[in-house]
Design a protein around this motif. Sequence first.
Motif, PDB file in Angstrom:
ATOM      1  N   LYS A 134       0.816  -1.214   0.000  1.00 49.38           N
ATOM      2  CA  LYS A 134       0.000   0.000   0.000  1.00 49.38           C
ATOM      3  C   LYS A 134       0.852   1.268   0.000  1.00 49.38           C
ATOM      4  O   LYS A 134       0.450   2.303  -0.527  1.00 49.38           O
ATOM      5  N   GLU A 135       2.039   1.204   0.618  1.00 47.18           N
ATOM      6  CA  GLU A 135       2.984   2.318   0.610  1.00 47.18           C
ATOM      7  C   GLU A 135       4.380   1.770   0.845  1.00 47.18           C
ATOM      8  O   GLU A 135       4.558   0.595   1.175  1.00 47.18           O
ATOM      9  N   ILE A 136       5.379   2.623   0.648  1.00 51.33           N
ATOM     10  CA  ILE A 136       6.761   2.206   0.845  1.00 51.33           C
ATOM     11  C   ILE A 136       6.971   1.724   2.275  1.00 51.33           C
ATOM     12  O   ILE A 136       6.533   2.351   3.237  1.00 51.33           O
ATOM     13  N   ILE A 137       7.645   0.574   2.424  1.00 53.18           N
ATOM     14  CA  ILE A 137       8.055   0.071   3.732  1.00 53.18           C
ATOM     15  C   ILE A 137       9.580   0.151   3.786  1.00 53.18           C
ATOM     16  O   ILE A 137      10.270  -0.594   3.080  1.00 53.18           O
ATOM     17  N   ASP A 138      10.116   1.059   4.604  1.00 49.88           N
ATOM     18  CA  ASP A 138      11.570   1.202   4.642  1.00 49.88           C
ATOM     19  C   ASP A 138      12.175   0.911   6.009  1.00 49.88           C
ATOM     20  O   ASP A 138      13.393   0.901   6.161  1.00 49.88           O
ATOM     21  N   GLU A 139      11.330   0.633   7.023  1.00 53.29           N
ATOM     22  CA  GLU A 139      11.858   0.232   8.323  1.00 53.29           C
ATOM     23  C   GLU A 139      10.762  -0.473   9.119  1.00 53.29           C
ATOM     24  O   GLU A 139       9.566  -0.233   8.905  1.00 53.29           O
ATOM     25  N   VAL A 140      11.179  -1.339  10.040  1.00 56.70           N
ATOM     26  CA  VAL A 140      10.210  -2.163  10.752  1.00 56.70           C
ATOM     27  C   VAL A 140       9.434  -1.377  11.810  1.00 56.70           C
ATOM     28  O   VAL A 140       8.432  -1.876  12.323  1.00 56.70           O
TER      29      VAL A 140
END
Length: 277
Positions: A134-140
């Motif tokens: 759905k959107e950028i995932i760049d960190e947990v």
Amino acid sequence: MRAMEDVGHCRRRGIAHSTNLVGRPPEWLGSCAFNEAPVPLHIWGVREMNPSLFTMLDQAGDLAEAGEAFFCYMMAMFGLDPEQCDAASGGKRRYRSSFLRLITGWSFDSNGPEGAVLKGWVESRFGVCPSFHKEIIDEVSSPAWEAYVDEKMSSHFHNNAIWVQLDLLFEFCQWAIGRFAFPEQTHLTLYRGVNAFDEHWIVDRTDRHEAVVRLNNLVSFSSDRDVADCFGDMILTARVPLSKILFFNGLLPSHLLKGEREYLAIGGEFRVGVDYV
């Protein structure tokens, strides 16, 4: 274009676990180095725990016969046949999670709940985490990661050993590729239509027509360039390792993904050609 490239270069190159179930370093699995010189991949224990399936498959005369045998095995093992579902619940229909439902859901929306479960399976088995849901995932620690985890663990899809079903699907797909579909080959040239690099991180951009991009941990391609053309203003051309293919049209006796000649593949960094329509 320059601004888009600068944003892509600033982004992380992806999240990965330190372990997986295929015995290969996750960072390497998600790299161009692996994609350009792949090795076979197998999920630990799947073939050993299902010897009767692979004995039956070895007797198949062609891919269609093998696909029918696999389909029947999955129906029997996981009670996916409607009549078995009714009998098991005393005549009352009960939802049973199925790999077929997941792939059908993916074909409508790869960022829906079914897509999250599939991406979660890749994360669990290969150690490669999604870079987009759905959107950028760049960190947990991000809200995007939390939303993805919430969807991937939904009890709606985890009531029938769904990841075990996907393990069997992957192993059958790999068996079918080597035996019938693409023997003696290591790669396929596949295509993906995109409108922008919003979902794909640019790792390196050598010129306008070539780039290294980080694709999601599970990604769709088409074997038909004209079909890919329908999905965006840019066409990415990639050499995809056959050892990363989870599903392709024609694998099973069903209509799943056939209309778009679609292939589902484990993602990571790919060197791609970029053509503008």
